[in-house]
Design an enzyme around this catalytic site. Structure first.
Site, mmCIF file in Angstrom:
data_model
loop_
_atom_site.group_PDB
_atom_site.id
_atom_site.type_symbol
_atom_site.label_atom_id
_atom_site.label_comp_id
_atom_site.label_asym_id
_atom_site.label_seq_id
_atom_site.Cartn_x
_atom_site.Cartn_y
_atom_site.Cartn_z
ATOM 1 N N SER A 1 0.858 -1.174 0.000
ATOM 2 C CA SER A 1 0.000 0.000 0.000
ATOM 3 C C SER A 1 0.901 1.232 0.000
ATOM 4 O O SER A 1 1.873 1.290 -0.768
ATOM 5 C CB SER A 1 -0.930 -0.036 1.221
ATOM 6 N N TYR B 1 -4.596 7.540 -7.465
ATOM 7 C CA TYR B 1 -3.695 6.629 -6.744
ATOM 8 C C TYR B 1 -4.226 6.362 -5.344
ATOM 9 O O TYR B 1 -4.281 5.209 -4.893
ATOM 10 C CB TYR B 1 -2.292 7.238 -6.688
ATOM 11 N N LYS C 1 -5.331 2.742 -3.443
ATOM 12 C CA LYS C 1 -4.715 2.246 -2.211
ATOM 13 C C LYS C 1 -5.691 2.227 -1.036
ATOM 14 O O LYS C 1 -5.633 1.320 -0.197
ATOM 15 C CB LYS C 1 -3.473 3.078 -1.869
#
Length: 272
Positions: A134, A148, A152
């Site tokens: 992560s 992004y 995550k």
């Protein structure tokens, strides 16, 4: 006792460092790359303990086949590291549908497919460790990388649920949350949206984030990842790097303060 690893994105960055760390101490590694030539040197150096596999993690069936082949080749599957991923830079208003889907397909769905493929094998063994790469961006958020963060944060939630579902099978789950490191995550590996001039000032401010001034050394994570996978009770979450803890503390203190301030409204919404 040696371990068998399956590592996606083993050609560079953390994946490469961790593959070399595992191989260097006598473990076996199945390492994937879009181009097998990028890991050919590891096959030559470790012909008995390294298996290079061509893989695009966005391909569900290919993920399943690669995981199964690794387990069949080495006879077990102890550690699965979902490392393959990339960063996409773009303000939320700038993002296209294709860009967001590509980010999620690699960073989130790629990890999900490999995880699902590994779980039946690990359940049958009664042991295993899923390591999800992560980011500090999986628990906090900054301008310019909204897509992004979405990938995550999704991985974080999925993996926390997973950890509770598989604990009784002897399977551990760990989310590794690195801060800024000297990889090419923000360089050649990254993607970028077409920029709107209206956000130039935001982009300029974001480029001066403190973490960019003192990036971590990828090679230093070798001993760290070995400590995590060798732990009798590995953590659900672990930061890599100096900066993430301070970021998390400031972020969560702010969240708690806001939640407490607005608790009367929360209770109002509950009803009597």
């Amino acid at each position: 006792m040696s371990k068998t690893w399956f590592i996606t994105g083993a050609s560079k960055g953390f994946g490469r460092e961790w593959a070399e760390a595992a191989l260097g101490r006598g473990d076996s590694v199945a390492g994937t790359a879009r181009n097998p030539d990028d890991v050919r040197d590891l096959e030559e150096q470790y012909p008995e303990t390294f298996l290079g596999l061509r893989l695009d993690v966005t391909d569900h069936d290919a993920d399943t086949a690669a995981v199964r082949r690794a387990a069949e080749h080495f006879g077990s599957l102890d550690v699965v590291v979902n490392n393959a991923g990339f960063g996409h830079f773009g303000m939320v208003e700038e993002l296209t549908e294709d860009e967001v889907r590509a980010q999620l397909e690699t960073n989130f769905f790629g990890a999900l497919w490999a995880t699902q493929a590994a779980l039946p094998i690990m359940r049958e063994q009664g042991s295993g460790h899923i390591v999800q790469v992560s980011s500090i961006g999986g628990i906090s958020a900054f301008p310019t990388v909204g897509a992004y963060h979405a990938s995550k944060w999704a991985l974080e939630g999925l993996s926390q649920s997973l950890s509770q579902e598989v604990a009784d099978f002897g399977i551990h789950v760990t989310l590794v949350e690195p801060g800024g490191f000297s990889t090419d995550w923000s360089g050649p590996s990254s993607k970028r949206s077409a920029e709107l001039d209206a956000y130039d000032d935001v982009r300029e401010a974001a480029s001066k984030r403190p973490s960019a001034a003192d990036p971590g050394k990828p090679e230093a994570t070798r001993s760290a990842i070995l400590a995590v996978v060798d732990a009798d009770e590995p953590p659900l979450r672990v930061f890599f790097g100096k900066a993430p803890l301070g970021i998390a503390e400031r972020d969560y203190e702010s969240r708690l303060a806001t939640w407490r301030e607005w608790q009367p409204v929360a209770e109002q919404a509950h009803g009597s």
